[in-house]
Design a protein around this motif. Structure first.
Motif, short mmCIF file in Angstrom:
data_model
loop_
_atom_site.label_atom_id
_atom_site.label_comp_id
_atom_site.label_asym_id
_atom_site.label_seq_id
_atom_site.Cartn_x
_atom_site.Cartn_y
_atom_site.Cartn_z
N PRO A 184 4.66 2.66 0.44
CA PRO A 184 3.38 3.35 -0.07
C PRO A 184 2.49 2.75 -0.27
O PRO A 184 1.45 2.44 -0.73
N ALA A 185 2.95 2.16 -1.87
CA ALA A 185 1.61 1.29 -2.32
C ALA A 185 1.21 -0.08 -2.07
O ALA A 185 0.34 -0.01 -2.23
N GLU A 186 2.39 -0.86 -1.04
CA GLU A 186 1.95 -1.41 -0.70
C GLU A 186 0.86 -1.98 0.87
O GLU A 186 0.03 -2.04 1.28
N THR A 209 0.88 2.48 11.46
CA THR A 209 1.72 2.85 12.06
C THR A 209 2.66 1.89 11.28
O THR A 209 2.74 0.52 10.38
N VAL A 210 3.77 2.78 10.86
CA VAL A 210 4.87 2.32 9.31
C VAL A 210 6.00 2.27 10.17
O VAL A 210 6.51 3.09 10.79
N ALA A 261 3.22 9.18 5.31
CA ALA A 261 1.63 10.26 5.67
C ALA A 261 0.55 9.97 4.61
O ALA A 261 -0.46 9.83 4.40
N GLU A 262 1.13 10.38 3.10
CA GLU A 262 0.26 10.23 1.88
C GLU A 262 -0.52 8.97 1.73
O GLU A 262 -1.67 9.66 1.33
N ALA A 263 0.03 7.78 2.19
CA ALA A 263 -0.13 6.42 1.90
C ALA A 263 -1.55 5.97 2.64
O ALA A 263 -2.26 5.80 2.21
#
Length: 292
Positions: A184-186, A209-210, A261-263
């Motif tokens: 998330p941070a990245e 997209t992750v 998703a929040e990121a």
């Protein structure tokens, strides 16, 4: 949140083939199926375009993703011809992930096709410049020659794969940034930079997209450790690789998906590493259902 799953490379699951896995992913309600792209990997690997064509033939709804195609290994006109054909055969379900290829692909593939490794970035940019027109059947310049392919097709969404070093390419050419094995941070930091670059190019900010490596259920520690070692081949430290894995049951996995998703992620692509791939697909679908 859209959730997809990688189809197993040839040899990973001797109990079922590409068609069976694609049908299963569609039956359990996942949004998309994905394949990687390797010419000379360290294990048997099917051609990505043919694997997706097989998946297209046995499914009706699920989207078909390249995760990601190494376009610099191929003449760009052939890439466009294959993608346009797959769009026609699938009813427009293609998601075109594109990458430049890194050290994990080794030197042998580049030597085999006569492409200098050092030119892969420039060749990828040139391909992304020409692909939309070529796929659509419009005139495009390829090595100084005007080319028109027929039949044209709807240009699929272009997902530019890679880490922070590829953000400029994603902002310039991509509809989405495809970040694999990122936390998330990245990705939050990457999206901030992506917004700046998109404004510089006067383009909409690409969506995200992750891709995540998942091993759901009760797995032995040795199996998880082996996956961590495999991820270090992508340039990650052991701590980064271990932190990027999503393991445990669907409830725990859904919490990790929700963090992504929040990121900023709108799609997650699960890349299962255990051998029981049918069961892994079912657990990924359970995780997606918990997200709502």
């Amino acid at each position: 949140m859209k959730v997809g799953v990688h189809l197993p490379a040839f040899g990973v699951d001797p109990a079922a083939g590409t068609a069976e896995h694609a049908r299963h992913a569609e039956d359990v309600g996942l949004e998309s199926v994905w394949v990687g792209d390797h010419l000379i990997p360290n294990r048997p690997y099917l051609d990505s375009t043919l694997a997706l064509a097989t998946a297209a033939a046995v499914t009706e709804r699920v989207r078909l993703g390249f995760g990601v195609m190494i376009v610099a290994l191929r003449p760009v006109a052939w890439v466009a011809k294959q993608v346009a054909s797959l769009q026609h055969l699938s009813g427009g379900r293609v998601l075109l992930g594109v990458g430049s290829g890194g050290p994990v692909h080794g030197d042998a593939a580049w030597r085999a096709v006569g492409v200098p490794y050092r030119e892969r970035g420039a060749r990828t940019d040139a391909a992304l410049e020409a692909l939309p027109a070529l796929i659509a059947g419009r005139p495009a310049k390829v090595d100084g020659e005007e080319v028109v392919l027929s039949p044209g097709a709807t240009v699929p969404p272009v997902l530019v794969g890679g880490g922070a070093a590829t953000l400029r390419r994603a902002a310039r050419f991509g509809d989405e940034w495809y970040a694999a094995f990122s936390g998330p941070a990245e990705i939050a930091a990457g999206l901030g930079r992506l917004r700046e670059l998109a404004e510089e190019y006067g383009r909409p900010v690409p969506r995200l997209t992750v891709g995540v490596s998942v091993g759901l259920g009760d797995l032995p520690a040795a199996r998880i450790d082996a996956q961590v070692r495999g991820l270090t081949d992508y340039g990650m430290s052991e701590d980064e690789a271990r932190g990027s894995l999503i393991v445990g049951g669907p409830e725990r996995a859904s919490e990790r998906f929700a963090e992504l998703a929040e990121a900023g992620a709108h799609r997650i692509i699960a890349m299962p590493f255990p051998e029981d791939r049918m069961r892994q697909t079912e657990l990924v679908a359970e995780t997606a259902a918990l997200l709502g």
